[in-house]
Each structure stands twice: as structure tokens, then as C-alpha cells.
Design a protein around this motif. Structure first.
Motif, PDB file in Angstrom:
ATOM      1  N   LEU A 162       0.832  -1.204   0.000  1.00 30.84           N
ATOM      2  CA  LEU A 162       0.000   0.000   0.000  1.00 30.84           C
ATOM      3  C   LEU A 162       0.865   1.252   0.000  1.00 30.84           C
ATOM      4  O   LEU A 162       0.590   2.215  -0.736  1.00 30.84           O
ATOM      5  N   VAL A 163       1.935   1.261   0.811  1.00 26.94           N
ATOM      6  CA  VAL A 163       2.824   2.421   0.853  1.00 26.94           C
ATOM      7  C   VAL A 163       3.506   2.630  -0.500  1.00 26.94           C
ATOM      8  O   VAL A 163       3.610   3.765  -0.997  1.00 26.94           O
ATOM      9  N   MET A 164       3.965   1.545  -1.132  1.00 29.35           N
ATOM     10  CA  MET A 164       4.612   1.662  -2.431  1.00 29.35           C
ATOM     11  C   MET A 164       3.640   2.163  -3.491  1.00 29.35           C
ATOM     12  O   MET A 164       4.012   2.949  -4.374  1.00 29.35           O
ATOM     13  N   PHE A 165       2.393   1.727  -3.413  1.00 26.03           N
ATOM     14  CA  PHE A 165       1.388   2.208  -4.364  1.00 26.03           C
ATOM     15  C   PHE A 165       1.172   3.713  -4.190  1.00 26.03           C
ATOM     16  O   PHE A 165       1.097   4.453  -5.173  1.00 26.03           O
ATOM     17  N   LEU A 166       1.079   4.171  -2.942  1.00 25.28           N
ATOM     18  CA  LEU A 166       0.881   5.596  -2.704  1.00 25.28           C
ATOM     19  C   LEU A 166       2.108   6.399  -3.148  1.00 25.28           C
ATOM     20  O   LEU A 166       1.973   7.511  -3.669  1.00 25.28           O
TER      21      LEU A 166
END
Length: 569
Positions: A162-166
């Protein structure tokens, strides 16, 4: 002559030997096929048994929370079950400071209920007795699973994804568009006129509180009319008609406000979902306490002794607590936790905020990117197929994140603030191999309400023991409510949800009941991903087609004809 006879006999013998050999070969093939099928089935059964043994060992060693409930070893088997044939008074044994008379009334009602049910049980011996809802102090499935190091590692992996997507969204916005958006445009557009929603929400709660006093008035007048049975029936029937009319008016006003104020999708969904929740809460309170009044439950003191002839009605604080508690089943008392875990509550709230931003990013990078020009651009079957299958994986992420955000994070957050003990808002639906199990375990909160106040009443009083008809009607009601929220939220008539849920979903319930566990679970996940991707794609097409196409509405058929069809035909 003798030689001819020997020749004929020899030929007959050879023919008989050939037939016996042919029959022997067929029997051997049949035997080998039977033995092969038997060995295959036996190996599958052995594998299932060994898998159950391994799961039992894993639960005994790693997942101890699934075998014992804190401080309730005698009810360990009921930890992950929310119904029993005879509900034990778990809630009344917990913290009852909010309703001081709750324990005495719960005991009196249990005794009177058993006494009243005895003649009915003798009368309807062939009818299956439906179990009762049980509230037990327990954690959610994922909360218990995440206490295991292996599952916590998987949670960390998804958090990093999720952090990498953001971060990908941030870099794309900065280097391509020259600014960092983080989906704020979606929030600004979707939350317009939110102040109107807040005003409507406050007025709805005024109506809900007025229902409490109106119900008290009905109960008191009904008791005073005990000596006049005809007047009592007239009064009750008149109040019932008034109550049903008020419920329909409540639902009608909330839906019409979405059209009148032209609310965007997020604001409209907030208003519609909250209105639906309050409707279900009001009916749960009325349905539960109306049975008390009709059965003659009277007001008692703390020791269970009769105080006066007035019917027992719960105090206002019990009703207000129920309005905000994360359950749709009314009880005077619920299991309560000793304290609020503020760190746990803050973590759940941060998860809700993170997934909301994640949803906004998916909308801007996938849904609007694929379907934003729908109705303006030339489109053929190949382009439609590419767009729909391009939305399959984002739609699967929307499904899983929506489950986690609402049924786990948000409900656990509100439960923690209210010290609500029973956190079983869902079960292990991801392991379901039939759609029966999936629908029961996906959303336990709504399923309990449908079971308690719709299915049981239909099964007991309307269809007199017909399980199939009662279940089908429950499916239709649920599908209509889902379609109503989506239809008025998007402000269009496009009953895809009703067809997927109320028609295809019901068909899959009957088709997959005999499927093997592994194959059934694979089929459920396959149909969920395909169906959810198609549904989100179709609703997105219809929404943007209605916005982008200059359509005229001159006849009533123009309102029910899909804009997708009218744009390109």
C-alpha cells in the motif's frame, strides 16, 4: 457325421471362449476403473482428514485464540459461533451498569419464553426450531489471526505494498502532472454538499428519538385498554399502520434528498447507508420490545419483584447506546470490555483514512482513466473487453479493501470507543466453498438482522416452515436495498447489482452446494473477482455515459433505457 459334430462343437467352444475372454476383459476394465475411482476418492478423503489434523495442530499451537475464549473455558465451543438453539444469557452476566434492571428482566423473560414455547413446540414438532443470536465477548477474526507472527508478517507485506502504491501515485503526480494530488480531487468532488448530509443526519436522529417515545405511548395505552379487547386491537393495528407509514416515509425522504440536492456519490452513499442503518435499528428495537409488550412483560425491580402494572420498557440510555453500537440486533445489555485501548482504536482509524486515500487513487488512476471519456470516444467490442479486464484486479482490491475498511477497521474502531465486547462482525468468509457460507460469513452484522427480523418471521409466521421461500425473499430484499443505495447514489437506473446479487448469486447458491471444498473455494474467488470487476466496470460506463452524452428524456422509457445503449445506438 461324427467329424462334423466335432467341428461344430470345436467352433462353438472357440466362440464361447472368445465371449468369455471378451467378458473377462470388460470386467477387468470395469474393476480397474472402479478401483481407480475408489483409490482416488480414498486418497482425497485421507488428504482431507490429514489437512483437518494439521489445521487442528496449527490451531492448538499457533491459533490458540480460536480454541479458548478469555475467561470462558466452558463456552469455548461457542467462541466463533453466533447462534445457539437455546441462547445463554451471556450479555446479562457482563457489565450492566447502563441498564440496572437488565439482569432481572433478562432472567424473567427467559423463563417466560420457555414456558410460552412449550405448547408451541408440542404443536409444531415437525418444524425446525431456529437458533437464537448469542453475544459473547470476543475479538474479530483478523484481530486474533494477526496475533500470530506468520499472519502479522503478511499484514506487514500488504502494508508495504500500500505504501509503495501511494509513493507511485505521488511520483506520478509530481513528475508527470507537476503537482501532488493524492486523490484530493476525488474527495473535493465526492464530499460536496456534505453539510446537507450532516443536517439530514441530525434530523433523522430526531425522528429516531421520537420513535422511542411514540413506542412508549403505544405500550402504555395498550396496557390501559386490557379490559377492552376490541379497542386494544384497533389501537395496536392503527399504530402498526402508522409505524409502517413512518418507516416508508423515512426511507423515501432520504432517497429523495439525494436527487433534490444533487449529492455526489460519496455524500449520497453516506446519507443512504446511514438512513438504512437507522431504519434497521428502529425496526430491531420495535420488533424486540413489541414482543415483550404483547406477551405482557411487566416492570420489575432489581430483584425481579413486580413493581406495578406498567409494561417493562428499556430506559432511554439503552436505546441511545444501541443506536451507535456496531450491531443491528437489539438487546438491553451487551458484553462490555473493561477499558478502551486507545492505541488499538487509533490504529483502526488510521487504516480507514489510508484505505480512503487508496480508493481515491484507484478512482483517479484506473476508473476515471478507463471510463472517463466513455460516450465521447469511439468504442467497439475489443475496446470494451480490454477496459473491463483491465479493471479486474483493481476491482478485486476494491472488494478486499472495502471489506477490511468497513467490517474490520471501522466497526472495531467504534466498538473500541463504546467498549462493545462482541467483535464478530464477520467470519472466515475467505475459506468458504459454497455461496451459502460466503453470504453467512461475509457481513455477520447485516446477516444477523436479516436472519433475526426477516427470515425468522417469514419462516415462522408467513410461510410456516418453508425455508427455501423465506430465503429467496430475504435475498430479494437484500438485493433491492443494495440496488437502491447504488442507484440513488449514482442517480441512475441500472439494476446490475440486483441481477448479479438477486439472480446470479441465488443461482450459484444452489449450483455450488455439492462442490468439493477446494474446487468450490476456487470457484467462489473466481466468480467474485470476475463479477465484481464486471459490476464496477458496467456502473462506471453507465455513469460516465450519462454525464458525457447529451441525452434527452422525453418518454418514460428514456429513464430506464441504459445510457450506454443510447450513446452508441
Amino acid at each position: 457325421m461324427a467329424e462334423e459334430s466335432r467341428t461344430v462343437a470345436a467352433s462353438c467352444t472357440e466362440a464361447g471362449v472368445d465371449q468369455l475372454q471378451f467378458l473377462r476383459d470388460k470386467l477387468q476394465k470395469f474393476q480397474s476403473k472402479i478401483m481407480g475411482d475408489f483409490e482416488q476418492r480414498l486418497s482425497c478423503m485421507i488428504e482431507d482428514v490429514m489437512q483437518d489434523v494439521r489445521q487442528q495442530e496449527l490451531r492448538a499451537q499457533e491459533f490458540r485464540q480460536f480454541d479458548t475464549s478469555r475467561g470462558r473455558a466452558n463456552h469455548a465451543s461457542a467462541t466463533w459461533h453466533n447462534r445457539q438453539q437455546q441462547a445463554f444469557a451471556t450479555a446479562a452476566e457482563n457489565d450492566v451498569r447502563d441498564c440496572p434492571n437488565g439482569r432481572a428482566h433478562a432472567q424473567n423473560e427467559t423463563t417466560a419464553k420457555h414456558e410460552q414455547q412449550q405448547p408451541q413446540q408440542r404443536k409444531d414438532r415437525t418444524r425446525r426450531q431456529l437458533p437464537d443470536k448469542v453475544f459473547v465477548a470476543r475479538e474479530s477474526y483478523l484481530t486474533a489471526l494477526l496475533q500470530v507472527e506468520h499472519m502479522r508478517t503478511i499484514y506487514h507485506i500488504f502494508s508495504i505494498i500500500l505504501v509503495m502504491f501511494l509513493m507511485n501515485v505521488i511520483f506520478y503526480d509530481y513528475f508527470v502532472e507537476g503537482r501532488i494530488n493524492l486523490g484530493l480531487g476525488t474527495f473535493r468532488t465526492g464530499l460536496k454538499r456534505l453539510h446537507w448530509v450532516l443536517g439530514a443526519w441530525l434530523l433523522e436522529h430526531v425522528f429516531v428519538l421520537a420513535l422511542y417515545y411514540a413506542f412508549q405511548g403505544w405500550a402504555l395505552v395498550r396496557v390501559k385498554l386490557q379490559t377492552h379487547k376490541s379497542l386494544q386491537r384497533f389501537w395496536s393495528h392503527s399504530c402498526l399502520i402508522l409505524y409502517m407509514s413512518a418507516q416508508f416515509a423515512f426511507g423515501y425522504v432520504s432517497t429523495s434528498l439525494c436527487l433534490k440536492f444533487q449529492l455526489p456519490f460519496i455524500s449520497a452513499c453516506v446519507l443512504l447507508l446511514e438512513s438504512t442503518r437507522l431504519l434497521m435499528k428502529m425496526h430491531a428495537y420495535v420488533r424486540y420490545n413489541a414482543a415483550r409488550v404483547v406477551q405482557g412483560k411487566q416492570k420489575t425491580d432489581d430483584y425481579g419483584e413486580l413493581k406495578d402494572a406498567r409494561p417493562y420498557l428499556p430506559p432511554l440510555r439503552c436505546y441511545v447506546y444501541f443506536l451507535f453500537a456496531p450491531t443491528l440486533i437489539y438487546r438491553d445489555t451487551y458484553p462490555r470490555t473493561k477499558q478502551i485501548r486507545w492505541k488499538f482504536a487509533l490504529a483502526r482509524l488510521m487504516e480507514v483514512v489510508a484505505i480512503a486515500f487508496f480508493y481515491a487513487s484507484i478512482h483517479e488512476r484506473h476508473i476515471r482513466e478507463y471510463f472517463g471519456q466513455f460516450g465521447k470516444e469511439p468504442l467497439g467490442p475489443s475496446q470494451v473487453i480490454v477496459k473491463v479486464f483491465g479493471m479486474m484486479l483493481p476491482s478485486a482490491v476494491i472488494l478486499l479493501c472495502g471489506f477490511y475498511m468497513i467490517l474490520h477497521s471501522w466497526l472495531n474502531f467504534t466498538a473500541e470507543l463504546l467498549r462493545f465486547g462482541d467483535r464478530m462482525f464477520y467470519k472466515d468468509w475467505w475459506t468458504s466453498h459454497t455461496y451459502d457460507g460466503y453470504y453467512r460469513n461475509w457481513n455477520v452484522v447485516v446477516h444477523d438482522w436479516l436472519y433475526e427480523y426477516v427470515y425468522r418471521d417469514l419462516y415462522t409466521y408467513v410461510f410456516k416452515g418453508s425455508k427455501v421461500v423465506a430465503s429467496l425473499l430475504v435475498f430479494m430484499i437484500s438485493a433491492l436495498v443494495h440496488e437502491q443505495v447504488l442507484g440513488f447514489g449514482l442517480q441512475l437506473f441500472f439494476p446490475v447489482m440486483f441481477m448479479f446479487f438477486g439472480v446470479l448469486g441465488v443461482a450459484l447458491v444452489f449450483l455450488m452446494r455439492s462442490a468439493p471444498k477446494t474446487l468450490g473455494n476456487i470457484c467462489i474467488w473466481f466468480t467474485l473477482i470476475i463479477g465484481n470487476g464486471m459490476m464496477i466496470s458496467l456502473y462506471s460506463m453507465e455513469y460516465y455515459a450519462k454525464r458525457n452524452c447529451d441525452l434527452r428524456y422525453e418518454r418514460w422509457t428514456d429513464y430506464i433505457t441504459p445510457a450506454i445503449w443510447r450513446c452508441y445506438h
